[in-house]
Design a protein around this motif. Structure first.
Motif, PDB file in Angstrom:
ATOM      1  N   LYS A  43     -88.222  10.060  41.424  1.00  0.00           N
ATOM      2  CA  LYS A  43     -89.130  11.033  40.801  1.00  0.00           C
ATOM      3  C   LYS A  43     -88.387  11.926  39.821  1.00  0.00           C
ATOM      4  CE  LYS A  43     -92.764  11.670  44.237  1.00  0.00           C
ATOM      5  NZ  LYS A  43     -93.382  12.560  45.204  1.00  0.00           N
ATOM      6  N   ARG A  44     -87.204  12.352  40.195  1.00  0.00           N
ATOM      7  CA  ARG A  44     -86.422  13.257  39.361  1.00  0.00           C
ATOM      8  C   ARG A  44     -86.005  12.564  38.052  1.00  0.00           C
ATOM      9  NH1 ARG A  44     -82.967  18.091  40.669  1.00  0.00           N
ATOM     10  NH2 ARG A  44     -83.942  18.374  42.684  1.00  0.00           N
ATOM     11  N   LEU A  45     -85.607  11.321  38.151  1.00  0.00           N
ATOM     12  CA  LEU A  45     -85.259  10.558  36.937  1.00  0.00           C
ATOM     13  C   LEU A  45     -86.488  10.417  36.043  1.00  0.00           C
ATOM     14  CD1 LEU A  45     -82.935   7.875  38.534  1.00  0.00           C
ATOM     15  CD2 LEU A  45     -82.350   9.153  36.464  1.00  0.00           C
ATOM     16  N   ALA A  46     -87.640  10.100  36.658  1.00  0.00           N
ATOM     17  CA  ALA A  46     -88.866   9.951  35.873  1.00  0.00           C
ATOM     18  C   ALA A  46     -89.234  11.272  35.204  1.00  0.00           C
ATOM     19  CB  ALA A  46     -90.001   9.456  36.766  1.00  0.00           C
ATOM     20  N   ALA A  47     -89.007  12.368  35.924  1.00  0.00           N
ATOM     21  CA  ALA A  47     -89.304  13.690  35.358  1.00  0.00           C
ATOM     22  C   ALA A  47     -88.387  14.007  34.180  1.00  0.00           C
ATOM     23  CB  ALA A  47     -89.170  14.763  36.437  1.00  0.00           C
ATOM     24  N   ASN A  48     -87.306  13.253  34.059  1.00  0.00           N
ATOM     25  CA  ASN A  48     -86.404  13.395  32.919  1.00  0.00           C
ATOM     26  C   ASN A  48     -86.585  12.253  31.912  1.00  0.00           C
ATOM     27  OD1 ASN A  48     -84.205  15.716  33.110  1.00  0.00           O
ATOM     28  ND2 ASN A  48     -84.789  15.113  35.180  1.00  0.00           N
ATOM     29  N   GLY A  49     -87.695  11.516  32.055  1.00  0.00           N
ATOM     30  CA  GLY A  49     -88.047  10.507  31.051  1.00  0.00           C
ATOM     31  C   GLY A  49     -87.538   9.108  31.316  1.00  0.00           C
TER      32      GLY A  49
END
Ligand code: AN7
Length: 352
Positions: A276-282
């Motif tokens: 999720k954190r990676l996705a939140a960074n694109g």
């Protein structure tokens, strides 16, 4: 210079037989994406890059090794290839085999392969066989079949897979100008970690590019290299690395030890949180691909690693689109509304 794939770019550094006939989808040359905000979120003071391997032609890092293995098999006239897979190897083998005009058979653990991977293998025309068993059972079976019949094995037991896979290390050193201080990646069957260590050492001998410390990360329920013994019934939400008897386990342990790094395990919760954190960074990756960075975060928070002033590269091995179901299960479902302006306005700006 026009980019023509891994064998064209780095062929002189890969130990492949003379009969090798390039079969390529222009794999490799994936972006090394700077992640400054994520580095801050993790405590800051270091440079963080994601090597986004999900941008390879079939959506995973496997294409680097597969171009080499299929090119070698094609060059000696093989008519068919076989592999066991948790999904990504299957899709990659299927694509390169059909490109070479070869038949491809893949054996997978039933019900444990993410939808995007299974769809890929079928779309590229592979014969897909599901077994009531694990990846490890499937690997034993394909080894036996390939020993008895003229069908080439393209799992990472095939040495040419490792040769092609080394290209990832060369690219990182070429882009950064040297090896990173720390290098993190997920570990399943352990071909990738073995290849990267081979690649970094080779480049260092050739160009004095330096050597990284390697952090290999397994999922807690599938962590034979951390436990020190095989796992008979591996489990994890990160189905790509649901592997209990890694074929290259010894070499993975050597890579960790020789690089002054280590292999650790993280929980499924930590893996999904990092996805999720990676996705939140694109950068949207499949769960297994978030394991490397989840491991680094774990060691940072436990005070086991000091990254101040260091340069860190994390390999994100597969694209998020490989495993759409995990998003449906873990994340919020879209709102359904009538096609009426008032309802839409209320949802968008909270006014009627
Ligand atoms: C996304 O496809 O083993 O340690 O059969 O798909 O080199 O095995 C996949 C492995 C990490 C682990 N990330 O790499 C298969 C398979 C993703 C993967 C790994 C896999 P290795």
């Amino acid at each position: 210079m026009i980019y023509q794939g891994v064998l064209n770019r780095y062929g002189s550094l890969l130990d492949l037989p003379a009969h090798t006939t390039p079969v390529t989808l222009l794999e490799g040359n994936t972006p090394l994406i700077p992640m400054p905000r994520l580095a801050e979120e993790l405590g800051g003071g270091f440079e963080l890059y994601v090597k986004y391997e999900g941008l390879n032609p079939t959506g995973s890092f496997k294409d680097r090794g597969m171009t080499a293995a299929i090119s070698e098999a094609a060059g000696r006239g093989a008519k068919a290839v076989i592999c066991a897979s948790t999904g990504n190897t299957a899709a990659s083998a299927a694509a390169y085999a059909t490109r070479a005009g070869m038949r491809c058979v893949v054996i997978i653990p039933r019900g444990k392969v993410a939808a995007g991977k299974l769809a890929g293998a079928i779309a590229y025309g592979a014969r897909v066989i599901q077994i009531d068993g694990s990846f490890d059972d499937a690997l034993n079976l394909v080894v036996e079949v390939s020993n008895k019949h003229p069908i080439a094995l393209v799992n990472s037991l095939n040495p040419y897979r490792l040769e092609g896979q080394k290209s990832g290390a060369f690219e990182i050193c070429d882009v950064l100008g040297s090896a990173p201080d720390w290098f993190c990646l997920p570990v399943g069957n352990a071909g990738n970690i073995t290849s990267y260590w081979m690649g970094f050492r080779q480049y260092n001998a050739l160009k004095q590019s330096g050597l990284p410390q390697i952090l290999g990360v397994q999922a807690e329920g599938s962590a034979p290299l951390v436990l020190g013994h095989p796992v008979d019934h591996p489990e994890t939400v990160a189905t790509a690395i649901r592997i209990g008897r890694p074929a290259r386990g010894e070499q993975a342990l050597e890579a960790a030890e020789q690089s002054n790094g280590r292999i650790i395990a993280v929980s499924d919760e930590a893996i999904l949180a990092m996805q999720k954190r990676l996705a939140a960074n694109g950068v949207w990756v499949e769960p297994a691909s978030a394991a490397g960075l989840a491991g680094m975060r774990h060691d940072l928070e436990a005070g086991k690693i000091d990254l101040k002033g260091k340069r860190v590269v994390v390999v994100c091995t597969g694209h998020g689109m490989k495993d759409p179901d995990i998003v449906a299960k873990q994340m919020e479902a879209p709102t359904v509304l009538p096609a009426r302006l008032a309802d839409i306005e209320e949802a968008v700006v909270g006014a009627k």
